[in-house]
Design a protein around this motif. Structure first.
Motif, PDB file in Angstrom:
ATOM      1  N   ARG A 171      25.185  49.142  27.168  1.00  0.00           N
ATOM      2  CA  ARG A 171      25.919  49.466  28.743  1.00  0.00           C
ATOM      3  C   ARG A 171      26.640  48.151  29.035  1.00  0.00           C
ATOM      4  NH1 ARG A 171      21.379  53.390  31.167  1.00  0.00           N
ATOM      5  NH2 ARG A 171      20.326  53.770  29.290  1.00  0.00           N
ATOM      6  N   THR A 172      27.524  48.128  30.051  1.00  0.00           N
ATOM      7  CA  THR A 172      28.259  47.019  30.585  1.00  0.00           C
ATOM      8  C   THR A 172      28.033  46.659  32.017  1.00  0.00           C
ATOM      9  OG1 THR A 172      29.836  47.695  28.881  1.00  0.00           O
ATOM     10  CG2 THR A 172      30.326  46.054  30.575  1.00  0.00           C
ATOM     11  N   ILE A 173      27.802  45.427  32.495  1.00  0.00           N
ATOM     12  CA  ILE A 173      27.960  44.855  33.680  1.00  0.00           C
ATOM     13  C   ILE A 173      29.330  44.123  33.939  1.00  0.00           C
ATOM     14  CG2 ILE A 173      26.822  43.797  35.652  1.00  0.00           C
ATOM     15  CD1 ILE A 173      24.187  43.968  34.175  1.00  0.00           C
ATOM     16  N   ASP A 174      30.152  44.417  34.889  1.00  0.00           N
ATOM     17  CA  ASP A 174      31.397  43.680  35.399  1.00  0.00           C
ATOM     18  C   ASP A 174      30.724  42.633  36.475  1.00  0.00           C
ATOM     19  OD1 ASP A 174      33.576  42.632  36.241  1.00  0.00           O
ATOM     20  OD2 ASP A 174      34.580  44.433  35.877  1.00  0.00           O
ATOM     21  N   LEU A 175      30.766  41.644  36.081  1.00  0.00           N
ATOM     22  CA  LEU A 175      30.089  40.709  37.028  1.00  0.00           C
ATOM     23  C   LEU A 175      30.825  40.137  38.201  1.00  0.00           C
ATOM     24  CD1 LEU A 175      28.638  38.127  34.219  1.00  0.00           C
ATOM     25  CD2 LEU A 175      27.303  39.627  35.634  1.00  0.00           C
ATOM     26  N   LEU A 176      32.257  40.466  38.142  1.00  0.00           N
ATOM     27  CA  LEU A 176      33.044  40.158  39.071  1.00  0.00           C
ATOM     28  C   LEU A 176      33.659  41.280  39.978  1.00  0.00           C
ATOM     29  CD1 LEU A 176      35.608  37.636  36.973  1.00  0.00           C
ATOM     30  CD2 LEU A 176      33.306  37.112  38.432  1.00  0.00           C
ATOM     31  N   THR A 177      33.215  42.524  39.760  1.00  0.00           N
ATOM     32  CA  THR A 177      33.553  43.495  40.502  1.00  0.00           C
ATOM     33  C   THR A 177      32.362  44.476  41.285  1.00  0.00           C
ATOM     34  OG1 THR A 177      35.494  44.178  39.011  1.00  0.00           O
ATOM     35  CG2 THR A 177      34.748  45.687  40.543  1.00  0.00           C
ATOM     36  N   LYS A 178      32.436  44.762  42.529  1.00  0.00           N
ATOM     37  CA  LYS A 178      31.312  45.395  43.168  1.00  0.00           C
ATOM     38  C   LYS A 178      31.898  46.411  44.169  1.00  0.00           C
ATOM     39  CE  LYS A 178      26.871  44.755  45.577  1.00  0.00           C
ATOM     40  NZ  LYS A 178      25.948  43.863  46.113  1.00  0.00           N
ATOM     41  N   ARG A 215      35.625  45.581  45.786  1.00  0.00           N
ATOM     42  CA  ARG A 215      35.641  44.109  45.947  1.00  0.00           C
ATOM     43  C   ARG A 215      35.437  43.409  44.486  1.00  0.00           C
ATOM     44  NH1 ARG A 215      30.961  41.207  48.761  1.00  0.00           N
ATOM     45  NH2 ARG A 215      32.312  39.505  48.493  1.00  0.00           N
ATOM     46  N   THR A 216      36.495  42.399  44.318  1.00  0.00           N
ATOM     47  CA  THR A 216      36.567  41.809  43.204  1.00  0.00           C
ATOM     48  C   THR A 216      36.848  40.355  43.369  1.00  0.00           C
ATOM     49  OG1 THR A 216      37.633  43.806  41.955  1.00  0.00           O
ATOM     50  CG2 THR A 216      37.952  41.465  41.137  1.00  0.00           C
ATOM     51  N   ILE A 217      36.166  39.495  42.732  1.00  0.00           N
ATOM     52  CA  ILE A 217      36.367  37.969  42.627  1.00  0.00           C
ATOM     53  C   ILE A 217      37.271  37.675  41.509  1.00  0.00           C
ATOM     54  CG2 ILE A 217      34.665  37.570  44.280  1.00  0.00           C
ATOM     55  CD1 ILE A 217      33.057  36.249  42.033  1.00  0.00           C
ATOM     56  N   ASP A 218      37.889  36.371  41.575  1.00  0.00           N
ATOM     57  CA  ASP A 218      38.299  35.831  40.391  1.00  0.00           C
ATOM     58  C   ASP A 218      37.955  34.529  39.939  1.00  0.00           C
ATOM     59  OD1 ASP A 218      40.435  35.436  38.323  1.00  0.00           O
ATOM     60  OD2 ASP A 218      41.720  34.632  39.851  1.00  0.00           O
ATOM     61  N   VAL A 219      37.395  34.444  38.790  1.00  0.00           N
ATOM     62  CA  VAL A 219      36.580  33.186  38.491  1.00  0.00           C
ATOM     63  C   VAL A 219      37.073  32.933  37.142  1.00  0.00           C
ATOM     64  CG1 VAL A 219      34.613  32.277  37.774  1.00  0.00           C
ATOM     65  CG2 VAL A 219      34.386  33.899  39.710  1.00  0.00           C
ATOM     66  N   ASP A 220      37.436  31.604  36.909  1.00  0.00           N
ATOM     67  CA  ASP A 220      37.963  31.154  35.603  1.00  0.00           C
ATOM     68  C   ASP A 220      36.899  30.236  35.186  1.00  0.00           C
ATOM     69  OD1 ASP A 220      39.187  30.023  33.289  1.00  0.00           O
ATOM     70  OD2 ASP A 220      40.690  28.909  34.553  1.00  0.00           O
ATOM     71  N   LEU A 221      35.998  30.863  34.237  1.00  0.00           N
ATOM     72  CA  LEU A 221      34.715  30.118  33.751  1.00  0.00           C
ATOM     73  C   LEU A 221      35.210  28.823  32.871  1.00  0.00           C
ATOM     74  CD1 LEU A 221      32.272  32.718  32.845  1.00  0.00           C
ATOM     75  CD2 LEU A 221      32.245  31.294  34.863  1.00  0.00           C
ATOM     76  N   LYS A 222      36.252  28.925  32.086  1.00  0.00           N
ATOM     77  CA  LYS A 222      36.618  27.814  31.153  1.00  0.00           C
ATOM     78  C   LYS A 222      36.884  26.512  31.948  1.00  0.00           C
ATOM     79  CE  LYS A 222      38.183  30.448  27.220  1.00  0.00           C
ATOM     80  NZ  LYS A 222      39.572  30.697  26.507  1.00  0.00           N
TER      81      LYS A 222
END
Length: 213
Positions: A175-182, A185-192
């Motif tokens: 199964r999949t969790i989208d960590l940035l979408t609730k 609402r969506t946030i933009d994160v550049d982990l690199k």
């Protein structure tokens, strides 16, 4: 290894150790990692560890899988290692952290343990990382409620940025969790390019009980 004035024993410290290990092995050419552990929420099964996996998967273009063993069947090689070290510690008096490092390095003659000495500069605030990089931890992409305590296998992969794959049963599909979408609402994160904060600015005071023991 580290001692009491250097760091505590929470999720940030455990995650920092995993980060250092993964960084080293990636440098040596490893592209896939499989970890096994018990179900301790404070150290293994929590957002700090999972956000760290998500960060490292994207940073190094790797795959990280973590399997949580069934309760009652969690004995691993780590338990055997602790037993060897405990037996060795009964043979000689120990007074300083450096002596513990040496003891562990020499506790097993046939294949000595490799000891990495962690300093305060090696520990990062992974609770802050989780707060900054995880918006959603409650619902999967099918809008089903996620039960963290029931997760058996978790995977972070560069193929699915900012997502965590998980299973409740070893044999079922991921199964999949989208960590940035609730919801909407969506946030933009550049982990690199994210900058990690250090856990400690100075030494941690040692308790009176520890200093007298």
């Amino acid at each position: 290894m580290w001692y009491e004035s250097v760091g505590k024993r929470g999720s940030s410290e455990i995650g920092s150790c995993l980060m250092r290990f993964i960084d080293l092995k990636v440098h040596e050419g490893t592209r896939e990692f499989s970890f096994y552990s018990d179900n301790c929420a404070g150290q293994n099964r929590n957002k700090c560890i999972f956000s760290t996996y998500s960060l490292l998967a994207q940073k190094h273009n790797i795959v990280i899988r973590h399997t949580f063993l069934e309760k009652g069947h969690t004995q691993t090689e780590g338990d055997s290692m602790h037993s060897v070290i405990e037996r060795a510690s009964k043979l000689i008096p120990l007074f300083t952290p450096d002596q513990w490092y040496t003891l562990v390095r020499t506790a097993k003659r046939s294949k000595p343990y490799v000891v990495t000495e962690m300093g305060k500069e090696d520990f990062f605030d992974l609770k802050a990382l989780a707060k900054d990089t995880i918006l959603n931890w409650d619902r999967d992409v099918e809008n089903e409620k996620v039960s963290i305590n029931k997760i058996r296998i978790l995977e972070a992969t560069f193929r699915f940025p900012n997502k965590i794959l998980f299973k409740y049963d070893y044999n079922e599909p991921f199964r999949t969790i989208d960590l940035l979408t609730k919801g909407r609402r969506t946030i933009d994160v550049d982990l690199k390019n994210i900058q990690l904060k250090q856990c400690y600015k100075g030494a941690i005071p040692i308790s009176k009980k520890s200093s007298n023991s």
